[in-house]
Design a protein around this motif. Sequence first.
Motif, PDB file in Angstrom:
ATOM      1  N   ILE A 137       0.845  -1.187   0.000  1.00 47.49           N
ATOM      2  CA  ILE A 137       0.000   0.000   0.000  1.00 47.49           C
ATOM      3  C   ILE A 137       0.889   1.248   0.000  1.00 47.49           C
ATOM      4  N   SER A 138       0.474   2.277  -0.718  1.00 47.33           N
ATOM      5  CA  SER A 138       1.248   3.515  -0.799  1.00 47.33           C
ATOM      6  C   SER A 138       1.074   4.326   0.482  1.00 47.33           C
ATOM      7  N   VAL A 139       2.198   4.792   1.015  1.00 49.57           N
ATOM      8  CA  VAL A 139       2.220   5.444   2.319  1.00 49.57           C
ATOM      9  C   VAL A 139       2.940   6.779   2.226  1.00 49.57           C
ATOM     10  N   LEU A 140       2.390   7.768   2.937  1.00 46.60           N
ATOM     11  CA  LEU A 140       3.070   9.049   3.121  1.00 46.60           C
ATOM     12  C   LEU A 140       3.367   9.225   4.603  1.00 46.60           C
ATOM     13  N   ILE A 141       4.515   9.770   4.903  1.00 43.24           N
ATOM     14  CA  ILE A 141       4.825  10.132   6.282  1.00 43.24           C
ATOM     15  C   ILE A 141       4.124  11.449   6.598  1.00 43.24           C
ATOM     16  N   ASP A 142       3.333  11.438   7.654  1.00 43.40           N
ATOM     17  CA  ASP A 142       2.640  12.640   8.103  1.00 43.40           C
ATOM     18  C   ASP A 142       3.581  13.420   9.008  1.00 43.40           C
ATOM     19  N   LEU A 143       3.888  14.655   8.608  1.00 37.92           N
ATOM     20  CA  LEU A 143       4.808  15.507   9.368  1.00 37.92           C
ATOM     21  C   LEU A 143       4.038  16.572  10.135  1.00 37.92           C
ATOM     22  N   ASP A 144       4.493  16.857  11.330  1.00 36.83           N
ATOM     23  CA  ASP A 144       3.954  17.995  12.081  1.00 36.83           C
ATOM     24  C   ASP A 144       4.671  19.243  11.600  1.00 36.83           C
ATOM     25  N   VAL A 145       3.929  20.127  10.923  1.00 34.62           N
ATOM     26  CA  VAL A 145       4.531  21.362  10.421  1.00 34.62           C
ATOM     27  C   VAL A 145       4.077  22.566  11.242  1.00 34.62           C
ATOM     28  N   GLY A 146       3.648  22.288  12.487  1.00 31.06           N
ATOM     29  CA  GLY A 146       3.297  23.371  13.392  1.00 31.06           C
ATOM     30  C   GLY A 146       1.930  23.266  14.022  1.00 31.06           C
ATOM     31  N   LEU A 147       1.070  22.411  13.499  1.00 31.97           N
ATOM     32  CA  LEU A 147      -0.287  22.281  14.028  1.00 31.97           C
ATOM     33  C   LEU A 147      -0.308  21.609  15.391  1.00 31.97           C
ATOM     34  N   GLY A 148       0.589  20.640  15.607  1.00 30.03           N
ATOM     35  CA  GLY A 148       0.626  19.949  16.891  1.00 30.03           C
ATOM     36  C   GLY A 148      -0.557  19.041  17.120  1.00 30.03           C
ATOM     37  N   ARG A 149      -1.076  18.444  16.057  1.00 29.10           N
ATOM     38  CA  ARG A 149      -2.238  17.558  16.176  1.00 29.10           C
ATOM     39  C   ARG A 149      -1.859  16.112  15.857  1.00 29.10           C
ATOM     40  N   THR A 150      -1.358  15.891  14.667  1.00 30.73           N
ATOM     41  CA  THR A 150      -0.777  14.601  14.303  1.00 30.73           C
ATOM     42  C   THR A 150       0.502  14.897  13.543  1.00 30.73           C
ATOM     43  N   ILE A 174       5.884   6.783  -0.526  1.00 30.84           N
ATOM     44  CA  ILE A 174       5.844   7.577  -1.758  1.00 30.84           C
ATOM     45  C   ILE A 174       5.938   9.078  -1.498  1.00 30.84           C
ATOM     46  N   GLY A 175       5.842   9.510  -0.237  1.00 28.61           N
ATOM     47  CA  GLY A 175       5.865  10.947  -0.039  1.00 28.61           C
ATOM     48  C   GLY A 175       5.659  11.368   1.395  1.00 28.61           C
ATOM     49  N   VAL A 176       5.392  12.663   1.550  1.00 26.79           N
ATOM     50  CA  VAL A 176       5.164  13.254   2.864  1.00 26.79           C
ATOM     51  C   VAL A 176       3.926  14.144   2.802  1.00 26.79           C
ATOM     52  N   GLN A 177       3.247  14.231   3.933  1.00 25.56           N
ATOM     53  CA  GLN A 177       2.103  15.127   4.098  1.00 25.56           C
ATOM     54  C   GLN A 177       2.363  16.054   5.272  1.00 25.56           C
ATOM     55  N   GLY A 178       1.975  17.324   5.117  1.00 22.32           N
ATOM     56  CA  GLY A 178       2.041  18.257   6.233  1.00 22.32           C
ATOM     57  C   GLY A 178       0.877  19.224   6.144  1.00 22.32           C
ATOM     58  N   TYR A 179       0.065  19.293   7.188  1.00 22.11           N
ATOM     59  CA  TYR A 179      -1.107  20.168   7.144  1.00 22.11           C
ATOM     60  C   TYR A 179      -0.970  21.293   8.153  1.00 22.11           C
ATOM     61  N   GLU A 180      -0.944  22.517   7.637  1.00 21.32           N
ATOM     62  CA  GLU A 180      -0.791  23.712   8.468  1.00 21.32           C
ATOM     63  C   GLU A 180      -2.160  24.251   8.868  1.00 21.32           C
ATOM     64  N   GLY A 181      -2.958  23.402   9.515  1.00 23.43           N
ATOM     65  CA  GLY A 181      -4.321  23.759   9.864  1.00 23.43           C
ATOM     66  C   GLY A 181      -4.425  24.929  10.823  1.00 23.43           C
ATOM     67  N   HIS A 182      -3.367  25.138  11.616  1.00 26.28           N
ATOM     68  CA  HIS A 182      -3.380  26.233  12.583  1.00 26.28           C
ATOM     69  C   HIS A 182      -3.288  27.607  11.920  1.00 26.28           C
ATOM     70  N   ALA A 213      18.637  10.598   1.403  1.00 25.13           N
ATOM     71  CA  ALA A 213      18.870   9.320   2.077  1.00 25.13           C
ATOM     72  C   ALA A 213      18.363   8.152   1.236  1.00 25.13           C
ATOM     73  N   HIS A 214      18.057   8.442  -0.041  1.00 27.25           N
ATOM     74  CA  HIS A 214      17.678   7.426  -1.034  1.00 27.25           C
ATOM     75  C   HIS A 214      16.276   6.871  -0.840  1.00 27.25           C
ATOM     76  N   PHE A 215      15.406   7.685  -0.281  1.00 29.30           N
ATOM     77  CA  PHE A 215      13.988   7.311  -0.222  1.00 29.30           C
ATOM     78  C   PHE A 215      13.253   7.985  -1.388  1.00 29.30           C
ATOM     79  N   ASN A 216      12.287   7.274  -1.932  1.00 29.42           N
ATOM     80  CA  ASN A 216      11.557   7.762  -3.097  1.00 29.42           C
ATOM     81  C   ASN A 216      10.402   8.654  -2.630  1.00 29.42           C
ATOM     82  N   ILE A 217      10.617   9.944  -2.671  1.00 27.65           N
ATOM     83  CA  ILE A 217       9.600  10.906  -2.238  1.00 27.65           C
ATOM     84  C   ILE A 217       9.062  11.601  -3.482  1.00 27.65           C
ATOM     85  N   GLU A 218       7.930  11.090  -3.992  1.00 26.68           N
ATOM     86  CA  GLU A 218       7.314  11.645  -5.194  1.00 26.68           C
ATOM     87  C   GLU A 218       6.267  12.704  -4.864  1.00 26.68           C
ATOM     88  N   VAL A 219       5.612  12.547  -3.719  1.00 29.84           N
ATOM     89  CA  VAL A 219       4.458  13.375  -3.381  1.00 29.84           C
ATOM     90  C   VAL A 219       4.771  14.219  -2.150  1.00 29.84           C
TER      91      VAL A 219
END
Length: 367
Positions: A137-150, A174-182, A213-219
């Motif tokens: 299954i395709s997975v993105l790492i969810d990053l905290d970009v300041g919201l402090g929620r997940t 396949i990528g990373v997600q970051g939501y600046e909901g704050h 670091a040789h990870f495939n980050i497309e998204v």
Amino acid sequence: MYSPSVGDRLESLDTPSMIVDLDLMEDNIKKLFNTLQATNCNIRPHLKTTKSVVLARKLEDAGAKGCCVAKVSEAEIVAAAGFDDILITCEIIGQPKVKRLVELFKAHKNIRIVVDCEAGATAINDALAQSGVSEPISVLIDLDVGLGRTGIAAGNPALALAKHLATLPHLRLIGVQGYEGHLQHLHDREDRKRQCLHSMKTLVDTAEMLRKAHFNIEVVTTGGTGTAEFCARVPGVTELQPGSFIFMDTDYRNAVGTFYSNSLTLLSTVISKQGDRKVTIDAGLKSLTTDSGLAECKDPRYKHQNLGDEHGSLSWDKGVPNLEVGDRVEMIPSHIDPTINLHDVYYAYRNGIIEEIWPVDTRGRVQ
């Protein structure tokens, strides 16, 4: 039996009813896609706002690439309606949810998910392995970009999680997600832009670190209605997730202005007169949410207060035309997403005539 139909006039609707001005909604869609498509970012609208398969199709026709949902239960409905390219933007934790995800993935291999911890990722990997599914299954790492929620912290914690994902054969990073909901509702545009660009630096810098670091980050996916225009112009961002733009609400209007119109209102009826300049309407907490403040009357001369589950009030100053029992008013929600979740149906109209009726397909799908 009460059964509104296409071709009926709005006057025939019982109240409260959720109504959509098609001219305004279509203009909102056109404005967003005209603004953002020129940036070459993919637009993956978030259906947690509309909760509607019909509207997902309209957005796809306008140029959307896939869609977002918040929960597995939403993805089940949207996938069953024929959509395959779905990103579930909330972490999937706990055996019941993971089991549902596995069953969904068996039938819909383009489902994408996010993870922010090793335990959650491992549980999904193990469940997929036990199910006999061979494709990852395709997975993105969810990053905290300041919201402090997940989301996991940027930098080394994200790198450690990526290394762990590399040990899980049923997950494909396949990528990373970051939501600046704050930042979505900050009223000062320049402050919103400045803080958004800071969050985007965290996001794209981490994506680049993972690539080195040789990870495939497309998204690299991010953005909401209040920030998408800024996110779209950051090199390295590939995808945007706006949702509320299609209808708007008073909270977004107060923050980002009137570029997008309030195309959805709640039609309500005056049911009682409580003094010379005060009436009661039939829309209360079961029809309009208050987490972002009170809804507003479309005619700003009438001031709204909540009166409980079934009722609200409107009052006005001397000299303003009186409202009388039986009059109709339109209320603008203060927070569109949870307000829609209170209703079963949209009545979409043009020039006062109901042109389309849409079910709120994922209403109550919060699991």
